[in-house]
Design a protein around this motif. Structure first.
Motif, PDB file in Angstrom:
ATOM      1  N   ARG A   1       0.688  -1.074   0.133  1.00  0.00           N
ATOM      2  CA  ARG A   1      -0.086   0.166  -0.130  1.00  0.00           C
ATOM      3  C   ARG A   1       1.000   1.416  -0.020  1.00  0.00           C
ATOM      4  NH1 ARG A   1      -3.858  -3.388  -1.159  1.00  0.00           N
ATOM      5  NH2 ARG A   1      -5.197  -3.637   0.107  1.00  0.00           N
ATOM      6  N   LEU A   2       2.015   1.138   0.805  1.00  0.00           N
ATOM      7  CA  LEU A   2       2.839   2.349   0.634  1.00  0.00           C
ATOM      8  C   LEU A   2       3.498   2.750  -0.522  1.00  0.00           C
ATOM      9  CD1 LEU A   2       4.059   2.070   4.461  1.00  0.00           C
ATOM     10  CD2 LEU A   2       3.002   3.824   3.849  1.00  0.00           C
ATOM     11  N   LEU A   3       3.910   1.553  -1.213  1.00  0.00           N
ATOM     12  CA  LEU A   3       4.616   1.678  -2.546  1.00  0.00           C
ATOM     13  C   LEU A   3       3.900   2.404  -3.477  1.00  0.00           C
ATOM     14  CD1 LEU A   3       7.206   0.914  -4.001  1.00  0.00           C
ATOM     15  CD2 LEU A   3       6.074  -1.473  -4.554  1.00  0.00           C
ATOM     16  N   TYR A   4       2.736   2.009  -3.489  1.00  0.00           N
ATOM     17  CA  TYR A   4       1.858   2.768  -4.648  1.00  0.00           C
ATOM     18  C   TYR A   4       0.710   3.821  -3.893  1.00  0.00           C
ATOM     19  CZ  TYR A   4       3.264  -1.274  -6.961  1.00  0.00           C
ATOM     20  OH  TYR A   4       4.089  -2.242  -7.801  1.00  0.00           O
ATOM     21  N   GLY A   5       0.968   4.429  -2.944  1.00  0.00           N
ATOM     22  CA  GLY A   5       0.125   5.455  -2.377  1.00  0.00           C
ATOM     23  C   GLY A   5       0.670   6.087  -1.359  1.00  0.00           C
TER      24      GLY A   5
ATOM     25  N   GLY B   1       5.459  -3.578  13.349  1.00  0.00           N
ATOM     26  CA  GLY B   1       5.071  -2.212  12.925  1.00  0.00           C
ATOM     27  C   GLY B   1       6.306  -1.399  13.103  1.00  0.00           C
ATOM     28  N   LEU B   2       7.021  -1.587  13.874  1.00  0.00           N
ATOM     29  CA  LEU B   2       8.140  -0.588  14.562  1.00  0.00           C
ATOM     30  C   LEU B   2       9.187  -0.446  13.142  1.00  0.00           C
ATOM     31  CD1 LEU B   2       8.625  -0.933  18.308  1.00  0.00           C
ATOM     32  CD2 LEU B   2       7.393   0.940  17.133  1.00  0.00           C
ATOM     33  N   GLU B   3       9.338  -1.938  12.989  1.00  0.00           N
ATOM     34  CA  GLU B   3      10.272  -1.844  11.527  1.00  0.00           C
ATOM     35  C   GLU B   3       9.833  -0.837  10.270  1.00  0.00           C
ATOM     36  OE1 GLU B   3      10.845  -5.962  10.711  1.00  0.00           O
ATOM     37  OE2 GLU B   3      11.591  -6.618  12.629  1.00  0.00           O
ATOM     38  N   LEU B   4       8.385  -1.276  10.205  1.00  0.00           N
ATOM     39  CA  LEU B   4       7.552  -0.545   9.186  1.00  0.00           C
ATOM     40  C   LEU B   4       8.029   0.904   9.473  1.00  0.00           C
ATOM     41  CD1 LEU B   4       6.264  -0.456   6.664  1.00  0.00           C
ATOM     42  CD2 LEU B   4       4.019  -0.725   7.786  1.00  0.00           C
ATOM     43  N   LEU B   5       7.699   1.464  10.750  1.00  0.00           N
ATOM     44  CA  LEU B   5       7.721   2.886  10.932  1.00  0.00           C
ATOM     45  C   LEU B   5       9.390   3.420  10.652  1.00  0.00           C
ATOM     46  CD1 LEU B   5       7.007   5.494  12.341  1.00  0.00           C
ATOM     47  CD2 LEU B   5       7.531   4.544  14.436  1.00  0.00           C
ATOM     48  N   LYS B   6      10.257   2.616  11.020  1.00  0.00           N
ATOM     49  CA  LYS B   6      11.775   3.062  11.006  1.00  0.00           C
ATOM     50  C   LYS B   6      11.917   3.015   9.236  1.00  0.00           C
ATOM     51  CE  LYS B   6      16.567   1.763  11.699  1.00  0.00           C
ATOM     52  NZ  LYS B   6      16.894   1.835  10.299  1.00  0.00           N
TER      53      LYS B   6
ATOM     54  N   ARG C   1      10.336   6.399   7.935  1.00  0.00           N
ATOM     55  CA  ARG C   1      11.034   7.749   8.268  1.00  0.00           C
ATOM     56  C   ARG C   1      12.333   7.660   7.555  1.00  0.00           C
ATOM     57  NH1 ARG C   1       6.642   9.957   8.814  1.00  0.00           N
ATOM     58  NH2 ARG C   1       5.681   9.978  10.830  1.00  0.00           N
ATOM     59  N   ASP C   2      13.085   6.422   7.432  1.00  0.00           N
ATOM     60  CA  ASP C   2      14.208   6.246   6.417  1.00  0.00           C
ATOM     61  C   ASP C   2      14.096   6.852   5.075  1.00  0.00           C
ATOM     62  OD1 ASP C   2      15.693   5.369   8.808  1.00  0.00           O
ATOM     63  OD2 ASP C   2      15.761   3.273   8.113  1.00  0.00           O
ATOM     64  N   GLN C   3      12.831   6.763   4.703  1.00  0.00           N
ATOM     65  CA  GLN C   3      12.427   6.963   3.154  1.00  0.00           C
ATOM     66  C   GLN C   3      12.153   8.420   3.252  1.00  0.00           C
ATOM     67  OE1 GLN C   3       9.305   4.376   1.474  1.00  0.00           O
ATOM     68  NE2 GLN C   3      10.615   2.717   2.390  1.00  0.00           N
TER      69      GLN C   3
END
Length: 232
Positions: free
Chosen positions: A39-43, A59-64, A67-69
């Motif tokens: 979902r984040l890749l395309y939106g 979810g913390l890995e996804l949050l990192k 923010r890294d992006q």
């Protein structure tokens, strides 16, 4: 406004989505780490509601990664974990807020509204552009102090343009913003043009100056100096 709900508990995910859809939010859903990443890749989103414990990863890995992006979305963590260490970890990784389950949906709504105002409208409750007044939280539009009736898509479109005042918003970004879970919107310039045409027509018929400019080959731009705003 468009929110991504990353939650693996079906009943809670549905309750959150139903609540915000009744308030005219565009809701996109993900129930595991892989789907959330897709979902984040395309939106892009105005706000992300993020559960910490997800099938496939944390979810913390996804949050990192978010923010890294250097993505600009506001992130509110939803978690059954109430320890101070978990809260500190989430906030240190870049979360904007942390809500412990169980929670009241009305409180979550207030937190999202506050976050969106801070992120996109400098905390303002309303914005004034000469004769055009935009009430951010209520998503109500007034021209010469008279209400203008817009569809859900049209008001969402106007808020997107106002949030990017004097900056070009591409047709692709607009289609993505309007899409919700409707995949037919992606890359559909005809749909973008139709909503834009209807929005501009309603505003001008109400006596509003045409502040929405077409930037040929690129997209659209709301072009007007803000004359007043209020945080109260």
């Amino acid at each position: 406004m468009k929110i991504l709900i990353i939650e693996d508990e079906p009943a809670l995910q549905k309750n959150i989505a139903d609540f915000f859809r009744r308030r005219d939010y565009e809701c996109v859903l993900a129930d595991c780490l892989d789907t959330a990443m897709d979902r984040l890749l395309y939106g892009t989103f105005d706000c992300i509601l993020l559960d910490i414990s997800l099938p496939g990863g944390s979810g913390l890995e996804l949050l990192k990664d978010i923010r890294d992006q250097r993505r600009k979305e506001g992130v509110i963590i939803l978690s059954a974990r109430d320890s101070i260490d978990d809260k500190i970890a989430g906030l240190d990784l870049g979360a904007d807020d942390y809500v412990t389950k169980p929670f009241h949906l009305s409180e979550l709504n207030s937190r999202i509204n506050s976050l969106i105002r801070r992120k996109h409208f400098n905390g303002s409750r309303f914005l004034l552009f000469n004769e055009l007044k935009v009430e951010v939280q209520e998503r109500q539009i007034f021209v010469h102090n008279q209400p203008v009736t817009l569809s859900k898509k049209e008001s969402s479109l106007l808020l997107l343009l106002v949030a990017n005042n004097r900056r070009i918003v591409s047709k692709t970004a607009i289609a993505d913003h309007l899409s919700g879970d409707e995949n037919s919107y992606f890359g559909n310039n005809d749909v973008v043009y139709s909503h834009m045409k209807n929005l501009k027509k309603k505003l001008t018929e109400a006596g509003c100056t045409d502040y929405i400019k077409t930037v040929h080959g690129l997209g659209y731009k709301f072009d007007c100096h803000e004359t007043e705003h209020s945080k109260y």
